[in-house]
Design a protein around this motif. Structure first.
Motif, mmCIF file in Angstrom:
data_model
loop_
_atom_site.group_PDB
_atom_site.id
_atom_site.type_symbol
_atom_site.label_atom_id
_atom_site.label_comp_id
_atom_site.label_asym_id
_atom_site.label_seq_id
_atom_site.Cartn_x
_atom_site.Cartn_y
_atom_site.Cartn_z
ATOM 1 N N ALA A 1 0.845 -1.197 0.000
ATOM 2 C CA ALA A 1 0.000 0.000 0.000
ATOM 3 C C ALA A 1 0.877 1.242 0.000
ATOM 4 O O ALA A 1 2.103 1.165 0.138
ATOM 5 C CB ALA A 1 -0.902 0.015 1.238
ATOM 6 N N TRP A 2 0.237 2.399 -0.184
ATOM 7 C CA TRP A 2 0.898 3.677 0.042
ATOM 8 C C TRP A 2 0.664 4.076 1.486
ATOM 9 O O TRP A 2 -0.439 3.902 2.021
ATOM 10 C CB TRP A 2 0.334 4.752 -0.892
ATOM 11 N N ALA A 3 1.700 4.576 2.135
ATOM 12 C CA ALA A 3 1.593 4.924 3.553
ATOM 13 C C ALA A 3 2.316 6.240 3.816
ATOM 14 O O ALA A 3 3.191 6.651 3.052
ATOM 15 C CB ALA A 3 2.187 3.819 4.428
ATOM 16 N N GLU A 4 1.953 6.889 4.917
ATOM 17 C CA GLU A 4 2.629 8.105 5.353
ATOM 18 C C GLU A 4 3.009 7.969 6.809
ATOM 19 O O GLU A 4 2.429 7.158 7.551
ATOM 20 C CB GLU A 4 1.739 9.328 5.154
ATOM 21 N N VAL A 5 4.006 8.734 7.249
ATOM 22 C CA VAL A 5 4.445 8.647 8.634
ATOM 23 C C VAL A 5 3.386 9.248 9.547
ATOM 24 O O VAL A 5 2.643 10.152 9.157
ATOM 25 C CB VAL A 5 5.803 9.350 8.852
ATOM 26 N N SER A 6 3.347 8.760 10.763
ATOM 27 C CA SER A 6 2.375 9.265 11.726
ATOM 28 C C SER A 6 2.767 10.662 12.195
ATOM 29 O O SER A 6 3.933 11.077 12.091
ATOM 30 C CB SER A 6 2.299 8.327 12.928
ATOM 31 N N GLY A 7 1.803 11.393 12.731
ATOM 32 C CA GLY A 7 2.100 12.709 13.275
ATOM 33 C C GLY A 7 3.092 12.634 14.414
ATOM 34 O O GLY A 7 3.970 13.491 14.550
ATOM 35 N N LYS A 8 2.978 11.591 15.244
ATOM 36 C CA LYS A 8 3.908 11.411 16.356
ATOM 37 C C LYS A 8 5.319 11.179 15.843
ATOM 38 O O LYS A 8 6.287 11.747 16.371
ATOM 39 C CB LYS A 8 3.465 10.242 17.233
ATOM 40 N N PHE A 9 5.438 10.333 14.812
ATOM 41 C CA PHE A 9 6.756 10.081 14.221
ATOM 42 C C PHE A 9 7.345 11.386 13.710
ATOM 43 O O PHE A 9 8.513 11.696 13.958
ATOM 44 C CB PHE A 9 6.630 9.073 13.077
ATOM 45 N N ARG A 10 6.549 12.145 12.975
ATOM 46 C CA ARG A 10 7.030 13.398 12.401
ATOM 47 C C ARG A 10 7.498 14.362 13.492
ATOM 48 O O ARG A 10 8.506 15.049 13.345
ATOM 49 C CB ARG A 10 5.922 14.026 11.560
ATOM 50 N N TYR A 11 6.772 14.394 14.588
ATOM 51 C CA TYR A 11 7.090 15.317 15.680
ATOM 52 C C TYR A 11 8.365 14.892 16.417
ATOM 53 O O TYR A 11 9.177 15.735 16.805
ATOM 54 C CB TYR A 11 5.921 15.380 16.664
ATOM 55 N N GLU A 12 8.542 13.583 16.590
ATOM 56 C CA GLU A 12 9.656 13.093 17.408
ATOM 57 C C GLU A 12 10.931 12.830 16.609
ATOM 58 O O GLU A 12 11.986 12.587 17.200
ATOM 59 C CB GLU A 12 9.239 11.802 18.119
ATOM 60 N N ALA A 13 10.872 12.871 15.278
ATOM 61 C CA ALA A 13 12.056 12.585 14.464
ATOM 62 C C ALA A 13 13.170 13.584 14.764
ATOM 63 O O ALA A 13 12.955 14.797 14.766
ATOM 64 C CB ALA A 13 11.698 12.629 12.984
ATOM 65 N N ALA A 14 14.364 13.054 15.018
ATOM 66 C CA ALA A 14 15.488 13.914 15.391
ATOM 67 C C ALA A 14 15.952 14.780 14.233
ATOM 68 O O ALA A 14 16.350 15.935 14.421
ATOM 69 C CB ALA A 14 16.645 13.052 15.905
ATOM 70 N N ASP A 15 15.911 14.236 13.023
ATOM 71 C CA ASP A 15 16.339 14.972 11.834
ATOM 72 C C ASP A 15 15.792 14.269 10.604
ATOM 73 O O ASP A 15 15.090 13.253 10.707
ATOM 74 C CB ASP A 15 17.868 15.090 11.762
ATOM 75 N N ALA A 16 16.120 14.808 9.431
ATOM 76 C CA ALA A 16 15.589 14.252 8.187
ATOM 77 C C ALA A 16 16.056 12.814 7.956
ATOM 78 O O ALA A 16 15.335 12.008 7.353
ATOM 79 C CB ALA A 16 15.996 15.130 7.008
ATOM 80 N N ALA A 17 17.260 12.491 8.444
ATOM 81 C CA ALA A 17 17.792 11.146 8.234
ATOM 82 C C ALA A 17 16.997 10.086 8.985
ATOM 83 O O ALA A 17 17.089 8.899 8.670
ATOM 84 C CB ALA A 17 19.254 11.089 8.655
ATOM 85 N N ALA A 18 16.222 10.497 9.978
ATOM 86 C CA ALA A 18 15.423 9.543 10.751
ATOM 87 C C ALA A 18 14.171 9.105 10.008
ATOM 88 O O ALA A 18 13.569 8.083 10.343
ATOM 89 C CB ALA A 18 15.029 10.158 12.087
ATOM 90 N N PHE A 19 13.767 9.857 8.987
ATOM 91 C CA PHE A 19 12.560 9.523 8.259
ATOM 92 C C PHE A 19 12.791 8.303 7.365
ATOM 93 O O PHE A 19 13.916 8.019 6.958
ATOM 94 C CB PHE A 19 12.101 10.716 7.414
ATOM 95 N N PRO A 20 11.728 7.569 7.044
ATOM 96 C CA PRO A 20 11.870 6.386 6.193
ATOM 97 C C PRO A 20 12.480 6.731 4.839
ATOM 98 O O PRO A 20 12.204 7.787 4.267
ATOM 99 C CB PRO A 20 10.430 5.897 6.029
ATOM 100 N N ALA A 21 13.306 5.812 4.342
ATOM 101 C CA ALA A 21 13.949 5.964 3.042
ATOM 102 C C ALA A 21 13.757 4.687 2.246
ATOM 103 O O ALA A 21 13.356 3.647 2.795
ATOM 104 C CB ALA A 21 15.443 6.264 3.217
ATOM 105 N N ILE A 22 14.038 4.748 0.968
ATOM 106 C CA ILE A 22 13.962 3.557 0.129
ATOM 107 C C ILE A 22 14.814 2.451 0.746
ATOM 108 O O ILE A 22 15.978 2.658 1.092
ATOM 109 C CB ILE A 22 14.474 3.858 -1.291
ATOM 110 N N GLY A 23 14.219 1.265 0.883
ATOM 111 C CA GLY A 23 14.943 0.134 1.457
ATOM 112 C C GLY A 23 14.692 -0.088 2.924
ATOM 113 O O GLY A 23 15.009 -1.155 3.457
#
Length: 211
Positions: free
Chosen positions: A46-68
């Motif tokens: 499916a297509w998915a997006e990160v949760s609001g909590k994930f977005r708020y707590e992510a330390a930096d851009a590198a913490a977000f999901p990436a290909i793989g």
């Protein structure tokens, strides 16, 4: 073998996902990204997006999901990124201290160069350093062997300069030498390609995929 296993799920990810057991998560791998959405495949497709909590707590851009990346998904929402085994990254444009994750959990990276014009030992060394730093295994693929009078000699020269890495000469356009890449193309193993524009990465992928 399950789809998850075919996509590269192994005991490493199983162990790191154990802490999330019992929360109703499906585990899937990110196979595509488009405008803030991630296409995942595995227990769910499916297509998915990160949760609001994930977005708020992510330390930096590198913490977000990436290909793989392997992620924990519920109701088409990504809640967690499973620990990464390897990371291919580069400095984000204009921000020298920021890391941009290009791909995660890659086992082997084909560093593609091409005869006769693209072969540049120093550039290859920079690619190899990036791959090794990220925890993957590099293989130098010398493409467009059909354009060289002596592709084997050119490959030997590269191998002498880069003694710690396998060097393979191919012609993706004419489908020559591709059998030498077979040992790196194993089930549940992930291969990525890097290299300059015009070296034939897309042609090589198409040939390896049979399309």
């Amino acid at each position: 073998m399950s789809l998850r296993e075919r996509l590269g799920w192994n005991p490493f990810f199983e162990a790191h996902a154990a802490a999330l057991a019992g929360r109703g998560y499906a585990f899937a791998r990110i196979v595509e990204e488009q405008r803030g959405l991630s296409r995942v495949s595995g227990d769910v497709d499916a297509w998915a997006e990160v949760s609001g909590k994930f977005r708020y707590e992510a330390a930096d851009a590198a913490a977000f999901p990436a290909i793989g990346d392997w992620v924990a998904v519920r109701d088409n929402v990504i809640h967690h990124v499973i620990e990464r085994r390897s990371v291919v990254s580069r400095a984000a444009a204009g921000r020298t201290t920021a890391e941009q994750v290009v791909a995660a959990n890659v086992d082997t990276i084909f560093v593609v160069t091409a005869l006769p014009q693209d072969v540049n030992a120093r550039r290859l060394e920079r690619y190899l350093a990036m791959v090794w730093d990220g925890g993957a295994v590099p293989v130098v693929v010398v493409n467009k062997a059909d354009l060289s009078d002596d592709a084997e000699a050119a490959s030997r020269t590269i191998a002498a300069r880069l003694p710690l890495v396998d060097v393979v000469a191919v012609s993706a356009l004419h489908e020559r030498g591709l059998e030498a890449l077979a040992p790196y193309l194993q089930p549940a193993r992930t291969v990525a390609l890097v290299g300059s524009s015009g070296v034939g990465k897309s042609t090589l992928v198409n040939r390896l995929m049979g399309g």
